[in-house]
Design an enzyme around this catalytic site. Structure first.
Site, mmCIF file in Angstrom:
data_model
loop_
_atom_site.group_PDB
_atom_site.id
_atom_site.type_symbol
_atom_site.label_atom_id
_atom_site.label_comp_id
_atom_site.label_asym_id
_atom_site.label_seq_id
_atom_site.Cartn_x
_atom_site.Cartn_y
_atom_site.Cartn_z
ATOM 1 C CG HIS A 6 9.967 2.992 1.485
ATOM 2 N ND1 HIS A 6 10.522 4.378 1.354
ATOM 3 C CD2 HIS A 6 10.055 2.428 0.349
ATOM 4 C CE1 HIS A 6 10.746 4.286 0.174
ATOM 5 N NE2 HIS A 6 10.570 3.195 -0.452
ATOM 6 C CG ASN A 7 3.743 2.282 5.317
ATOM 7 O OD1 ASN A 7 3.347 1.901 4.450
ATOM 8 N ND2 ASN A 7 3.488 3.603 5.610
ATOM 9 C CG ASN A 8 1.922 -1.820 7.608
ATOM 10 O OD1 ASN A 8 2.164 -0.608 7.634
ATOM 11 N ND2 ASN A 8 0.947 -2.476 8.536
ATOM 12 C CG HIS A 54 5.711 0.358 -0.349
ATOM 13 N ND1 HIS A 54 5.513 0.961 -1.727
ATOM 14 C CD2 HIS A 54 7.029 -0.452 -0.535
ATOM 15 C CE1 HIS A 54 6.559 0.579 -2.466
ATOM 16 N NE2 HIS A 54 7.282 0.066 -1.923
ATOM 17 C CG HIS A 111 9.583 -4.761 -2.041
ATOM 18 N ND1 HIS A 111 8.325 -5.044 -1.517
ATOM 19 C CD2 HIS A 111 9.678 -3.440 -2.523
ATOM 20 C CE1 HIS A 111 7.750 -3.811 -1.693
ATOM 21 N NE2 HIS A 111 8.765 -3.092 -2.186
ATOM 22 C CG ASP A 112 11.032 -1.307 0.055
ATOM 23 O OD1 ASP A 112 12.127 -1.381 -0.255
ATOM 24 O OD2 ASP A 112 10.046 -0.802 -0.506
ATOM 25 C CG ASP A 170 9.175 -0.872 -5.137
ATOM 26 O OD1 ASP A 170 8.815 -0.608 -4.456
ATOM 27 O OD2 ASP A 170 10.645 -0.427 -5.144
#
EC number: 3.1.4.-
Length: 623
Positions: free
Chosen positions: A325-327, A329, A365-366, A473
């Protein structure tokens, strides 16, 4: 003498060779009793106070003596305003070429010129239709045109300038063309690329029947001699605006340009973009998408503000150094959303503001994801869980943190939205990001399935784009194997790190978080079978349901990008054409599941062999 400008409808995304569909023009009704032609436009420009009916181009001496102070200019609705504005625009253009104009002075004078243009209005002859001549409904063809990629703009874009082949292939040809029912004016024949959207909207609202019933002021205002003059003035202002904004657009490295040429592909390699952009995929991909859909121009987003916003968003994604869950993604999900918008035609169903909200929601979104699940926050009693009462903990934080960032003046990409636009934008973003909470997954699919079973389903736009974002997602198992496998390993690394934290805190392991007892291949097969494949299926059914009516009247859907009609037997004797979207994820899911099944068989064989060896060398255990 009135000059007619032909206006062909843009070719479908299939290319220039695809069939074109002409918009029919109703024949103009014949005049009666010497009265003016119905729908005719009377456009007169009032002469200036000096008695000139047409001003000559200013000399260099006149321009040199011009004072750009805006405090003593005539009111925008006075006869001299047009001449003053025209003179200043010419002077500004010359100074821009020399690079000698302060930004503040340029802004004030352009604002004055824009207000003068907005003050211009048109007198239209009274509608003289008889009862035997009913008003025809305007035929409207709604399509969209993606803007030229900002990295492909080497100079000021001109209205008739040929675009690169890559840009033509990537940009689905679109058009927002309103055929005025009974008006034979030049505005209805204006080339769609001749003026920017804002100028075209202003012309439509000022020079068409939309304001015909509005109360007119008694005092005379300056008028253009023809609509063509208004168009040329709009183009003139827009060229100055583009020249200023294009110089401020973010520069793209050549390696980034090369990777972004494949942006429209389903299995876009975001890892290659990460490498080419020196670890800044969100910055470049987000900027490119917002520019390509015209959001920067439409909502007047200052380029430097957008660059600041995306850079800060990128920093937030890298805050906890998450493996998944980083840039990367965030950029991957944003690109997948772009595919859904562009290649399926979904963007033609949405308004500009809805597209803007969808793209921003995908990017944020994250935002500031902690690398742990909602369940971990709840079980560990984190401050974030306490703040959001254990409900959609991370999703609430992503939204809240992103909007707090937008409140910063240096990152406020929404600064030029109206109050109503901001409320709609915020509501859409909140709905979409909250829908990415996996705890809502099955209920979300169940509700959409139930809706689609109705005879005439009406899909709410917020629910539609929320489902699209949710599917994007979780879409990595539906991408090319090399990409999917790399995403899977990154996600498992993140799960295992959470498992290590759970062990330290004395918490039970969350599913797939025990690095010593996780069946990787089997878990991915189950994820594909029970989560991803059903989700993509429902999403495709929804898109075909809402987009089918938009394409039912077009005969060239078979040649449009991302569309393929199939024939199905109807209850009658003739077959009907049912709209379908291309589904590249189907083949990818099949291939990936096959590989995982082969891997699962090998893993099971290895485990059995290891168990035999262990049982053969270890002493028997006592009951």
């Amino acid at each position: 003498m009135r000059r007619q400008i032909s206006m062909p409808v843009a070719s479908p995304p299939g290319g220039a060779g695809a069939p074109r569909e002409e918009v029919p023009r109703p024949p103009p009704p014949a005049p009666r009793n010497g009265s003016p032609k119905q729908g005719a436009l009377t456009i007169v420009r009032r002469s200036s106070s000096r008695g000139k009916t047409e001003s000559s181009p200013p000399t260099d001496e006149q321009l040199d003596q011009l004072d750009l102070d805006t405090e003593h200019l005539p009111a925008v609705d006075t006869p001299d305003a047009c001449d003053k504005a025209a003179l200043r625009l010419r002077y500004l253009l010359r100074q821009l070429n020399r690079g000698e104009i302060p930004a503040e002075t340029l802004q004030k004078n352009l604002q004055y010129a824009a207000k003068v243009l907005e003050a211009v209005y048109i007198d239209e002859t009274k509608d003289r239709r008889g009862p035997e001549q009913p008003r025809m409904q305007p035929a409207t063809l709604h399509m969209r045109r993606l803007r030229t990629p900002c990295w492909a703009r080497c100079s000021v874009e001109k209205p008739n300038e040929a675009k690169p082949a890559v840009a033509r292939q990537q940009s689905a040809p679109t058009l927002v063309f309103r055929r005025l029912a009974d008006e034979d004016d030049e505005l209805s024949e204006v080339q769609p690329d001749a003026v920017p959207p804002e100028v075209r909207e202003w012309l439509a609202s000022t020079f068409t029947r939309q304001l015909a019933t509005a109360k007119r002021k008694s005092d005379e205002k300056p008028k253009f001699r023809s609509v063509a003059h208004a168009i040329r003035a709009g183009i003139f202002v827009d060229r100055i605006y583009r020249r200023v904004t294009n110089t401020a657009l973010m520069q793209f490295p050549q390696d980034v340009v090369r990777v972004l040429k494949t942006l429209d592909e389903w299995s876009f390699d975001v890892f290659a973009l990460h490498d080419a952009s020196a670890g800044q995929p969100v910055k470049y991909l987000g900027y490119e998408l917002l520019n390509r859909y015209g959001m920067i121009h439409k909502f007047k987003v200052p380029p430097t503000i957008l660059e600041n916003f995306l850079s800060r968003i990128e920093e937030g994604y890298c805050k906890f150094h998450n493996p998944y869950h980083n840039n990367l993604h965030a950029a991957d999900v944003a690109q997948t959303v772009h595919y859904m918008l562009c290649q399926t035609g979904l963007m033609n169903w949405l308004s500009d503001l809805e597209i803007f909200a969808t793209l921003v929601a995908a990017v944020i979104h994250d935002f500031e994801h902690t690398g742990t699940t909602n369940n971990f926050h709840v079980m560990s009693g984190s401050d974030t869980a306490l703040l959001y009462n254990d409900r959609a903990v991370l999703e609430n934080h992503h939204i809240s943190a992103a909007f707090r960032l937008i409140r910063d003046e240096e990152c406020n990409i929404l600064q030029n939205l109206s109050r109503d636009e901001f409320r709609e934008f915020r509501t859409l973003v909140i709905d979409m990001v909250l829908a990415t909470d996996m705890s809502f997954h099955f209920q979300q699919l169940k509700n959409m399935r139930s809706l689609l079973t109705l005879a005439e389903p009406t899909v709410d736009k917020s629910k539609a784009v929320s489902l699209v974002l949710h599917c994007c997602d979780i879409s990595h198992p539906a991408k090319r194997w090399d990409l999917h496998h790399r995403w899977t390993m990154s996600l498992l690394d993140e799960f295992f790190l959470q498992g290590d934290k759970e062990r330290e805190l004395g918490l039970p392991f969350s599913p797939l978080c025990d690095r010593n007892n996780t069946l990787v291949a089997e878990s991915q097969i189950g994820f594909i079978d029970f989560i991803v494949e059903p989700s993509m299926g429902v999403c495709a059914d929804m898109l075909e349901c809402i987009l089918g009516p938009l394409h039912s009247s077009t005969k060239n859907s078979s040649s449009s990008a991302g569309q393929e009609p199939i024939n199905e037997e109807s209850t009658g004797a003739e077959p009907i054409s049912k709209f379908k979207i291309k589904k590249p994820w189907v083949a990818c899911l099949t291939d990936n599941k096959k590989i995982w099944k082969e891997q699962a068989a090998k893993d099971a064989e290895a485990r059995a062999k290891l168990e035999e060896e262990t049982n053969g060398t270890s002493p028997p255990t006592e009951e």
